[in-house]
Design a protein around this motif. Structure first.
Motif, mmCIF file in Angstrom:
data_model
loop_
_atom_site.group_PDB
_atom_site.id
_atom_site.type_symbol
_atom_site.label_atom_id
_atom_site.label_comp_id
_atom_site.label_asym_id
_atom_site.label_seq_id
_atom_site.Cartn_x
_atom_site.Cartn_y
_atom_site.Cartn_z
ATOM 1 N N GLY A 258 10.058 -6.196 32.235
ATOM 2 C CA GLY A 258 8.988 -5.459 31.757
ATOM 3 C C GLY A 258 8.859 -4.000 31.865
ATOM 4 N N HIS A 259 8.617 -3.188 30.525
ATOM 5 C CA HIS A 259 8.618 -1.834 30.669
ATOM 6 C C HIS A 259 7.500 -1.332 29.749
ATOM 7 N N THR A 260 6.819 -0.413 30.543
ATOM 8 C CA THR A 260 5.594 0.373 29.905
ATOM 9 C C THR A 260 6.187 1.746 29.450
ATOM 10 N N ASP A 261 4.860 2.482 28.713
ATOM 11 C CA ASP A 261 5.555 4.039 28.523
ATOM 12 C C ASP A 261 4.725 4.792 29.796
ATOM 13 N N LYS A 262 4.764 5.936 29.433
ATOM 14 C CA LYS A 262 4.249 6.976 30.558
ATOM 15 C C LYS A 262 2.731 6.972 30.655
ATOM 16 N N LYS A 263 2.009 6.452 29.535
ATOM 17 C CA LYS A 263 0.673 6.663 29.909
ATOM 18 C C LYS A 263 0.050 5.745 30.887
ATOM 19 N N GLN A 264 -0.851 6.308 31.768
ATOM 20 C CA GLN A 264 -1.136 5.477 33.048
ATOM 21 C C GLN A 264 -2.297 4.571 32.757
ATOM 22 N N ILE A 265 -2.226 3.258 33.169
ATOM 23 C CA ILE A 265 -3.335 2.467 33.094
ATOM 24 C C ILE A 265 -3.707 2.200 34.251
ATOM 25 N N GLY A 304 7.691 -0.869 35.394
ATOM 26 C CA GLY A 304 6.546 0.322 34.959
ATOM 27 C C GLY A 304 7.252 1.172 33.867
ATOM 28 N N GLU A 305 6.842 2.466 33.984
ATOM 29 C CA GLU A 305 7.467 3.808 32.980
ATOM 30 C C GLU A 305 8.501 4.289 33.587
ATOM 31 N N PHE A 306 9.262 3.899 34.516
ATOM 32 C CA PHE A 306 10.352 4.560 35.326
ATOM 33 C C PHE A 306 11.783 4.511 34.513
ATOM 34 N N GLN A 307 12.003 3.448 33.703
ATOM 35 C CA GLN A 307 13.185 3.528 33.034
ATOM 36 C C GLN A 307 13.144 3.686 31.655
ATOM 37 N N PRO A 308 12.714 4.654 31.033
ATOM 38 C CA PRO A 308 12.425 5.010 29.817
ATOM 39 C C PRO A 308 13.747 4.853 28.931
ATOM 40 N N LEU A 309 13.705 4.566 27.524
ATOM 41 C CA LEU A 309 14.803 4.681 26.715
ATOM 42 C C LEU A 309 14.730 6.033 25.969
ATOM 43 N N ASP A 310 13.538 6.577 25.739
ATOM 44 C CA ASP A 310 13.236 7.981 25.191
ATOM 45 C C ASP A 310 12.418 8.625 25.989
ATOM 46 N N PRO A 311 12.912 9.809 26.613
ATOM 47 C CA PRO A 311 11.986 10.755 27.458
ATOM 48 C C PRO A 311 11.050 11.499 26.656
ATOM 49 N N GLY A 312 10.903 11.540 25.511
ATOM 50 C CA GLY A 312 9.988 12.027 24.491
ATOM 51 C C GLY A 312 8.565 11.844 24.817
ATOM 52 N N ASP A 313 7.709 12.646 24.022
ATOM 53 C CA ASP A 313 6.171 12.230 24.295
ATOM 54 C C ASP A 313 5.505 12.020 23.067
ATOM 55 N N SER A 314 6.360 11.897 21.996
ATOM 56 C CA SER A 314 5.863 11.321 20.589
ATOM 57 C C SER A 314 5.372 9.864 20.608
ATOM 58 N N GLU A 315 4.680 9.539 19.624
ATOM 59 C CA GLU A 315 4.233 8.045 19.807
ATOM 60 C C GLU A 315 5.298 7.218 19.533
ATOM 61 N N GLU A 316 6.379 7.675 18.716
ATOM 62 C CA GLU A 316 7.529 6.888 18.503
ATOM 63 C C GLU A 316 8.159 6.502 19.801
ATOM 64 N N ALA A 317 8.463 7.695 20.605
ATOM 65 C CA ALA A 317 9.181 7.552 21.784
ATOM 66 C C ALA A 317 8.160 6.560 22.784
ATOM 67 N N LEU A 318 7.102 6.642 22.784
ATOM 68 C CA LEU A 318 6.168 5.927 23.671
ATOM 69 C C LEU A 318 6.294 4.478 23.214
ATOM 70 N N LYS A 319 6.358 4.199 22.025
ATOM 71 C CA LYS A 319 6.572 2.993 21.318
ATOM 72 C C LYS A 319 7.850 2.071 21.699
ATOM 73 N N ARG A 320 8.897 3.115 21.709
ATOM 74 C CA ARG A 320 10.500 2.667 22.129
ATOM 75 C C ARG A 320 10.358 2.119 23.416
ATOM 76 N N ASN A 321 9.423 2.767 24.328
ATOM 77 C CA ASN A 321 9.718 2.560 25.710
ATOM 78 C C ASN A 321 8.670 1.333 26.167
ATOM 79 N N ARG A 322 7.820 0.996 25.405
ATOM 80 C CA ARG A 322 7.030 -0.146 25.527
ATOM 81 C C ARG A 322 7.826 -1.443 25.094
ATOM 82 N N ARG A 323 8.412 -2.243 26.171
ATOM 83 C CA ARG A 323 9.477 -3.089 25.663
ATOM 84 C C ARG A 323 9.725 -4.386 26.785
ATOM 85 N N ILE A 324 10.295 -5.202 26.107
ATOM 86 C CA ILE A 324 10.617 -6.413 26.894
ATOM 87 C C ILE A 324 11.987 -6.480 26.938
ATOM 88 N N GLU A 325 12.971 -6.600 28.008
ATOM 89 C CA GLU A 325 14.381 -6.463 27.849
ATOM 90 C C GLU A 325 14.723 -7.843 28.284
#
Length: 331
Positions: A258-265, A304-325
């Motif tokens: 499980g992976h999340t984006d960098k936005k803190q919850i 968590g947010e510590f293995q991002p696929l995209d280091p950007g801050d755009s909504e598209e980058a955040l969406k790519r990082n929210r994933r199940i691998e």
């Protein structure tokens, strides 16, 4: 006038004699003083020598005192021993006086004791010979052990060579198993791609198959959505088919990450993104188990947010990082 002249003629002049006497006395005094000083000088030297001699004598006296004390102690011990010996002698004499027969018996006992000592001495010599023989035997055994040790070292070297050969064979076998697992993984991802179709929210990244989180979960939730059920049903079917085709001797497991984006919850349920990512991975694992996937072939992990696929801050980058691998790997 004549009377006066006669008086002058009769008057005696004592002064020169007195001066001579004083001079002689002074010379005597000077001589005596010189002799006194000379005697004092020799006396001081003699006294100095005597002081040194006395110092040496004191040291010698101290040494003699120590020796005397030691001699005194030795004398006391000797006297004690002498007293003991005298008492023993007295007792012996009294015993001898009481009975000559007893003395003869003691002589016989002494003779017997001497004979016993001789026998013991002979026995001791026999034991020494026996020990020498045993020592020779031990030396022979030691030689045999050294020979055996040399042989064991040679066998150990041979075993080491065999172990190295087995290691190479094992590594080759493991490499073969890894290649087989990679082939099955490729077949599984290919079959999963056929089942799920070619979609932008499903993609293969290296050796992992990636689901976007929105495809399985609502925002900030860990409960699978109806659409997520549909996607995981296809995944479970493909995974069950894979479990039937992979040989039993290949130790494989499918890891759900499980992976999340960098936005803190931050909530009571999820204090951080660690808990959210782990809970989503566990939700997928539990659903697959309910669909018949063997539990020993599944594992869940949260990053968590510590293995991002995209280091950007755009909504598209955040969406790519929210994933199940999904990753098929060795146990």
């Amino acid at each position: 006038m004549r009377r006066f002249g006669r008086r002058q003629e009769r008057q005696i002049d004592y002064w020169p004699g007195f001066v001579d006497a004083l001079s002689t006395m002074l010379l005597v005094i000077i001589f005596l003083l010189s002799m006194f000083m000379l005697a004092q000088f020799f006396l001081s030297r003699e006294m100095s020598g005597k002081d040194r001699a006395l110092t040496r004598l004191d040291r010698q006296l101290g040494d003699l005192s120590s020796l005397l004390a030691m001699e005194h102690d030795a004398k006391e011990r000797a006297e004690q021993e002498t007293g003991t010996l005298k008492a023993t002698l007295k007792e012996t004499q009294e015993a001898a006086q009481k009975s000559e027969a007893e003395a003869q018996a003691r002589a016989k006992d002494s003779s017997a004791a001497l004979d016993s000592e001789k026998a013991q001495s002979a026995e001791a010599r026999s034991q020494v010979e026996t020990l020498n023989q045993q020592l020779g035997a031990l030396r022979q055994q030691l030689t045999g052990l050294e020979t055996a040790l040399s042989a064991a070292k040679e066998r150990d070297q041979q075993d080491q060579v065999q172990i190295e050969n087995l290691g190479r064979e094992l590594n080759a076998a493991l490499a073969q198993k890894v290649q087989e697992l990679a082939r099955y993984r490729s077949d599984f991802f290919g079959r999963l791609r056929q089942v799920l179709g070619d979609r932008p929210d499903l993609r293969t990244v290296g050796d992992r198959f990636v689901f976007q989180s929105e495809l399985l979960f609502s925002s900030g939730q860990v409960r699978l959505s109806p659409e997520g059920h549909k996607e995981l049903d296809a995944l479970a079917a493909a995974l069950n088919d894979l479990a039937k085709t992979i040989p039993a001797d290949i130790p494989w497991v499918m890891r759900v990450d499980g992976h999340t984006d960098k936005k803190q919850i931050r909530s009571a349920q999820f204090p951080s993104n660690w808990e959210l990512s782990t809970a989503r991975a566990l939700a997928v694992v539990h659903y697959l188990i309910d669909k018949g996937v063997p539990p020993d072939r599944l594992a869940a992990a949260g990053f968590g947010e510590f293995q991002p696929l995209d280091p950007g801050d755009s909504e598209e980058a955040l969406k790519r990082n929210r994933r199940i691998e999904l990753k098929i790997t060795e146990k």
